[in-house]
Design a protein around this motif. Structure first.
Motif, PDB file in Angstrom:
ATOM      1  N   ALA A   1      69.001  -5.317 -32.954  1.00 44.24           N
ATOM      2  CA  ALA A   1      69.215  -6.828 -32.438  1.00 44.24           C
ATOM      3  C   ALA A   1      70.154  -6.881 -31.301  1.00 44.24           C
ATOM      4  CB  ALA A   1      69.706  -7.574 -33.746  1.00 44.24           C
ATOM      5  N   LEU A   2      71.103  -5.985 -31.325  1.00 47.86           N
ATOM      6  CA  LEU A   2      72.068  -6.236 -30.258  1.00 47.86           C
ATOM      7  C   LEU A   2      71.289  -5.607 -28.949  1.00 47.86           C
ATOM      8  CD1 LEU A   2      75.450  -4.663 -31.765  1.00 47.86           C
ATOM      9  CD2 LEU A   2      75.170  -6.854 -30.939  1.00 47.86           C
ATOM     10  N   TRP A   3      70.646  -4.587 -28.911  1.00 49.51           N
ATOM     11  CA  TRP A   3      69.878  -3.987 -27.779  1.00 49.51           C
ATOM     12  C   TRP A   3      68.840  -5.072 -27.296  1.00 49.51           C
ATOM     13  CZ3 TRP A   3      70.670  -1.210 -23.917  1.00 49.51           C
ATOM     14  CH2 TRP A   3      69.706  -0.897 -22.951  1.00 49.51           C
ATOM     15  N   THR A   4      68.240  -5.951 -28.293  1.00 49.67           N
ATOM     16  CA  THR A   4      67.098  -6.884 -27.911  1.00 49.67           C
ATOM     17  C   THR A   4      68.015  -7.895 -26.914  1.00 49.67           C
ATOM     18  OG1 THR A   4      65.777  -5.976 -29.622  1.00 49.67           O
ATOM     19  CG2 THR A   4      65.383  -8.431 -28.621  1.00 49.67           C
ATOM     20  N   SER A   5      69.165  -8.271 -27.680  1.00 48.16           N
ATOM     21  CA  SER A   5      69.724  -9.620 -26.830  1.00 48.16           C
ATOM     22  C   SER A   5      70.389  -9.178 -25.649  1.00 48.16           C
ATOM     23  CB  SER A   5      71.267  -9.830 -27.813  1.00 48.16           C
ATOM     24  OG  SER A   5      71.906  -8.998 -27.989  1.00 48.16           O
TER      25      SER A   5
ATOM     26  N   MET B   1      67.053  -9.492 -23.330  1.00 39.91           N
ATOM     27  CA  MET B   1      66.794 -10.517 -23.127  1.00 39.91           C
ATOM     28  C   MET B   1      67.530 -11.498 -22.059  1.00 39.91           C
ATOM     29  SD  MET B   1      64.089 -11.149 -25.085  1.00 39.91           S
ATOM     30  CE  MET B   1      64.004 -13.056 -25.530  1.00 39.91           C
ATOM     31  N   ARG B   2      68.996 -10.973 -22.149  1.00 36.11           N
ATOM     32  CA  ARG B   2      69.926 -11.544 -21.141  1.00 36.11           C
ATOM     33  C   ARG B   2      69.756 -10.838 -19.522  1.00 36.11           C
ATOM     34  NH1 ARG B   2      75.384 -10.587 -23.578  1.00 36.11           N
ATOM     35  NH2 ARG B   2      74.308  -9.150 -24.964  1.00 36.11           N
TER      36      ARG B   2
END
Length: 74
Positions: free
Chosen positions: A56-60, A63-64
């Protein structure tokens, strides 16, 4: 004359061999000291994250930071 050249060549080979052995010893010492001290995470709370939380952290981050146009151009 030939004896002097042979002696010089022999000394040069011994010097290169000694240098090689010294480099191997230094490399072995550096590898063993690096293995003895594992790297630490800057924030101890991050060490206890589950795989899903890491994802989830890596995906965020992605995404940024990843531009959709640069991804579509590939």
């Amino acid at each position: 004359m030939i004896v002097a050249a042979h002696s010089r060549a022999r000394r040069a080979r011994l010097a290169y061999m000694a240098l090689g052995v010294l480099l191997l010893i230094v490399a072995a010492f550096n590898l063993s000291s690096a293995a003895a001290a594992p790297a630490r995470v800057a924030d101890p709370a991050l060490e206890e994250l589950s795989v899903r939380e890491w994802e989830a952290l890596w995906t965020s981050v992605l995404m940024r930071r990843v531009d959709k146009r640069s991804h579509a151009a590939r």
